[in-house]
Design a protein around this motif. Structure first.
Motif, PDB file in Angstrom:
ATOM      1  N   UNK A 132       0.671  -1.181  -0.035  1.00 15.37           N
ATOM      2  CA  UNK A 132      -0.102   0.207   0.096  1.00 15.37           C
ATOM      3  C   UNK A 132       0.952   1.182   0.046  1.00 15.37           C
ATOM      4  N   UNK A 133       2.046   1.194  -0.166  1.00 13.23           N
ATOM      5  CA  UNK A 133       3.103   2.244   0.120  1.00 13.23           C
ATOM      6  C   UNK A 133       3.474   2.802  -1.430  1.00 13.23           C
ATOM      7  N   UNK A 134       3.460   3.876  -1.489  1.00  8.72           N
ATOM      8  CA  UNK A 134       3.933   4.621  -2.966  1.00  8.72           C
ATOM      9  C   UNK A 134       4.970   5.705  -2.890  1.00  8.72           C
ATOM     10  N   UNK A 135       6.181   5.134  -2.317  1.00  9.45           N
ATOM     11  CA  UNK A 135       7.408   5.924  -2.218  1.00  9.45           C
ATOM     12  C   UNK A 135       8.467   5.695  -2.900  1.00  9.45           C
ATOM     13  N   UNK A 136       9.538   6.184  -2.910  1.00  5.67           N
ATOM     14  CA  UNK A 136      10.816   5.839  -3.597  1.00  5.67           C
ATOM     15  C   UNK A 136      11.511   4.648  -3.257  1.00  5.67           C
ATOM     16  N   UNK A 137      11.357   4.564  -1.805  1.00  6.29           N
ATOM     17  CA  UNK A 137      11.908   3.220  -1.015  1.00  6.29           C
ATOM     18  C   UNK A 137      11.279   1.944  -1.642  1.00  6.29           C
ATOM     19  N   UNK A 138      10.044   1.958  -1.893  1.00  2.58           N
ATOM     20  CA  UNK A 138       9.020   0.814  -2.163  1.00  2.58           C
ATOM     21  C   UNK A 138       9.309   0.474  -3.579  1.00  2.58           C
ATOM     22  N   UNK A 139       9.675   1.690  -4.309  1.00  2.00           N
ATOM     23  CA  UNK A 139      10.080   1.260  -5.736  1.00  2.00           C
ATOM     24  C   UNK A 139      11.341   0.585  -6.013  1.00  2.00           C
ATOM     25  N   UNK A 140      12.199   0.603  -5.106  1.00  2.00           N
ATOM     26  CA  UNK A 140      13.475  -0.196  -5.037  1.00  2.00           C
ATOM     27  C   UNK A 140      13.322  -1.753  -5.109  1.00  2.00           C
ATOM     28  N   UNK A 141      12.110  -2.247  -4.434  1.00  2.00           N
ATOM     29  CA  UNK A 141      11.742  -3.250  -4.462  1.00  2.00           C
ATOM     30  C   UNK A 141      11.417  -4.162  -5.628  1.00  2.00           C
ATOM     31  N   UNK A 142      10.955  -3.671  -6.661  1.00  2.79           N
ATOM     32  CA  UNK A 142      10.622  -4.190  -7.947  1.00  2.79           C
ATOM     33  C   UNK A 142      11.753  -4.680  -8.698  1.00  2.79           C
ATOM     34  N   UNK A 143      11.460  -5.618  -9.401  1.00  2.48           N
ATOM     35  CA  UNK A 143      12.226  -6.531  -9.930  1.00  2.48           C
ATOM     36  C   UNK A 143      12.487  -5.962 -11.658  1.00  2.48           C
ATOM     37  N   UNK A 144      11.490  -5.177 -12.061  1.00  2.00           N
ATOM     38  CA  UNK A 144      11.300  -4.664 -13.500  1.00  2.00           C
ATOM     39  C   UNK A 144      12.032  -3.493 -13.637  1.00  2.00           C
ATOM     40  N   UNK A 145      12.794  -3.370 -14.600  1.00  2.00           N
ATOM     41  CA  UNK A 145      13.478  -2.320 -15.146  1.00  2.00           C
ATOM     42  C   UNK A 145      12.471  -1.184 -15.775  1.00  2.00           C
ATOM     43  N   UNK A 146      13.178  -0.027 -15.777  1.00  5.73           N
ATOM     44  CA  UNK A 146      12.337   1.242 -16.357  1.00  5.73           C
ATOM     45  C   UNK A 146      11.549   1.088 -17.785  1.00  5.73           C
ATOM     46  N   UNK A 147      12.263   0.379 -18.606  1.00  5.84           N
ATOM     47  CA  UNK A 147      11.749   0.124 -19.915  1.00  5.84           C
ATOM     48  C   UNK A 147      10.651  -1.120 -20.060  1.00  5.84           C
ATOM     49  N   UNK A 148      10.845  -1.949 -19.017  1.00  5.08           N
ATOM     50  CA  UNK A 148       9.804  -2.854 -18.741  1.00  5.08           C
ATOM     51  C   UNK A 148       8.551  -2.137 -18.080  1.00  5.08           C
ATOM     52  N   UNK A 149       8.671  -1.331 -17.217  1.00  8.87           N
ATOM     53  CA  UNK A 149       7.494  -0.728 -16.634  1.00  8.87           C
ATOM     54  C   UNK A 149       6.914   0.230 -17.532  1.00  8.87           C
ATOM     55  N   UNK A 150       7.646   0.930 -18.300  1.00 11.84           N
ATOM     56  CA  UNK A 150       6.907   1.736 -19.327  1.00 11.84           C
ATOM     57  C   UNK A 150       6.160   0.960 -20.258  1.00 11.84           C
ATOM     58  N   UNK A 207       9.066  -9.073 -26.044  1.00 13.54           N
ATOM     59  CA  UNK A 207       8.623 -10.497 -26.121  1.00 13.54           C
ATOM     60  C   UNK A 207       8.899 -11.168 -24.751  1.00 13.54           C
ATOM     61  N   UNK A 208      10.289 -10.969 -24.240  1.00 17.62           N
ATOM     62  CA  UNK A 208      10.390 -11.525 -22.858  1.00 17.62           C
ATOM     63  C   UNK A 208       9.912 -10.880 -21.742  1.00 17.62           C
ATOM     64  N   UNK A 209       9.539  -9.482 -21.917  1.00 16.53           N
ATOM     65  CA  UNK A 209       8.783  -8.937 -20.850  1.00 16.53           C
ATOM     66  C   UNK A 209       7.252  -9.393 -20.877  1.00 16.53           C
ATOM     67  N   UNK A 210       6.511  -9.459 -21.806  1.00 10.87           N
ATOM     68  CA  UNK A 210       5.399 -10.063 -22.029  1.00 10.87           C
ATOM     69  C   UNK A 210       5.137 -11.406 -21.275  1.00 10.87           C
ATOM     70  N   UNK A 211       6.160 -12.246 -21.674  1.00  7.67           N
ATOM     71  CA  UNK A 211       6.179 -13.546 -20.894  1.00  7.67           C
ATOM     72  C   UNK A 211       6.503 -13.450 -19.250  1.00  7.67           C
ATOM     73  N   UNK A 212       7.231 -12.358 -18.895  1.00  7.64           N
ATOM     74  CA  UNK A 212       7.497 -12.557 -17.440  1.00  7.64           C
ATOM     75  C   UNK A 212       6.192 -11.776 -16.960  1.00  7.64           C
ATOM     76  N   UNK A 213       5.698 -10.740 -17.477  1.00  8.86           N
ATOM     77  CA  UNK A 213       4.514 -10.177 -16.872  1.00  8.86           C
ATOM     78  C   UNK A 213       3.291 -11.263 -16.777  1.00  8.86           C
ATOM     79  N   UNK A 214       3.316 -11.897 -17.702  1.00  9.99           N
ATOM     80  CA  UNK A 214       2.080 -13.031 -17.746  1.00  9.99           C
ATOM     81  C   UNK A 214       2.472 -14.220 -16.698  1.00  9.99           C
TER      82      UNK A 214
END
Length: 354
Positions: A82-100, A161-168
């Motif tokens: 439920x947190x939306x701060x810079x620290x919580x963003x560090x926990x994601x395994x996705x890169x900036x392009x993948x998120x975009x 293509x790799x990102x689609x598979x990972x997100x799925x």
């Protein structure tokens, strides 16, 4: 976080964290195995059990939420951040392009005026990520210009293509055999507030985002309704199959089995039914809290850009929420099974699955 929680609470939390979102029937089955109580007949006990978990999860900025998958109409439960701060963003395994890329797919799906709820895989791979960057003012030129990070420029077909598979695989997206890309159950759990703050058209019946919905046949009418909501309002044999807003005829065929069952239901029996969409929405929304956006990956949904939510332009809406009964507490370890060996067996059964 563990204060006041019994072993069954811990088992269910561990299962949700390790296995991801669970269908309501699977969560109910786990609850019944662990407590020897039926969540259907002991609803207050089940609600109190869930409430106890949510109170404990709050200390770690997590929340147990319910949602309806708009493609299959099933209720799912999952744990989100439920947190939306810079620290919580560090926990994601996705890169900036993948998120975009993920954000571009979500926007393409929710902005579809036909409310089909999908984008073709080819369409997804051809999405332009440059629309996901912030505008920066160039003092040497007129107006603002997009600043495209180098990583986005080099995010090619193979990476998509790799990102689609990972997100799925991680349930953010769903890729059925028809070659289309749909929202995954994690997106429905996590993006509820994002849908609202970005003015995604809502279902006329349940007021939730109408990602996958049916449209009124009147081109001048903006009503859209989820299929499972249509089944609810048109389930009565004598109910007029018409748009609830403009009155235009709405073609809808209720399956024979459901029609007969509805016609035969009377009094107490009908009030006890829990399979209709109205009951599903009530059960899902009982646990859903939407005071913030969901997990860290969703906070990164805005990627290198700033969303309307983060810019403070999100609309605050007052929504009625179901009040959970808190006068009962979940059963302790000694009450949850017929013996220590039984409890260990159940713990291994649900915590060990991947």
């Amino acid at each position: 976080m563990s204060g006041g929680l019994s072993v069954p609470h811990h088992v269910i939390i561990q299962a949700l964290l390790s296995r991801g979102p669970l269908k309501e029937k699977d969560l109910h089955s786990m609850f019944e195995d662990l407590t020897k109580k039926n969540p259907g007949t002991d609803r207050r006990l089940f609600d109190a059990f869930i409430l106890a978990m949510n109170k404990a999860l709050t200390f770690a900025n997590f929340e147990l939420r319910g949602c309806i998958d708009q493609y299959d109409g099933q209720v799912y439960y999952g744990i989100v951040n439920t947190v939306s701060d810079e620290q919580s963003k560090l926990g994601t395994k996705y890169t900036v392009p993948q998120i975009a890329f993920y954000k571009a797919i979500i926007e393409a799906i929710v902005q579809d005026a036909t409310a089909d709820g999908f984008i073709s895989s080819i369409g997804a791979l051809n999405l332009n990520l440059e629309s996901q960057v912030t505008l920066v003012t160039d003092s040497e030129s007129q107006g603002s210009q997009p600043h495209v990070p180098h990583a986005l420029k080099n995010f090619g077909l193979t990476q998509k293509q790799n990102t689609l598979r990972e997100l799925a695989r991680d349930l953010w997206l769903d890729m059925p055999a028809d070659g289309n890309v749909r929202l995954g159950v994690k997106s429905f759990l996590d993006l509820r507030s994002w849908f609202r703050s970005n003015d995604v058209p809502s279902c006329h019946v349940c007021n939730e985002a109408g990602i996958k919905a049916e449209l009124c046949k009147n081109e001048n009418c903006t009503v859209r309704i989820h299929h499972y909501c249509l089944k609810q309002i048109f389930s009565q044999i004598k109910a007029a199959k018409a748009c609830p807003s403009c009155g235009t005829s709405w073609p809808f065929a209720v399956p024979k089995a459901e029609a007969v069952e509805t016609e035969d239901d009377t009094g107490p029996r009908q009030s006890q039914r829990a399979t209709g969409s109205k009951g599903k929405r009530r059960r899902a929304n009982t646990i859903v809290e939407d005071d913030g956006v969901g997990c860290s990956n969703q906070h990164e949904l805005n990627g290198p850009t700033e969303s309307q939510h983060d810019n403070g332009r999100a609309q605050t809406r007052t929504r009625s929420r179901s009040t959970l009964e808190a006068d009962t507490v979940g059963p302790d370890a000694s009450q949850s099974s017929s013996g220590v060996s039984d409890l260990r067996r159940i713990t291994r059964k649900y915590s060990g699955r991947t």
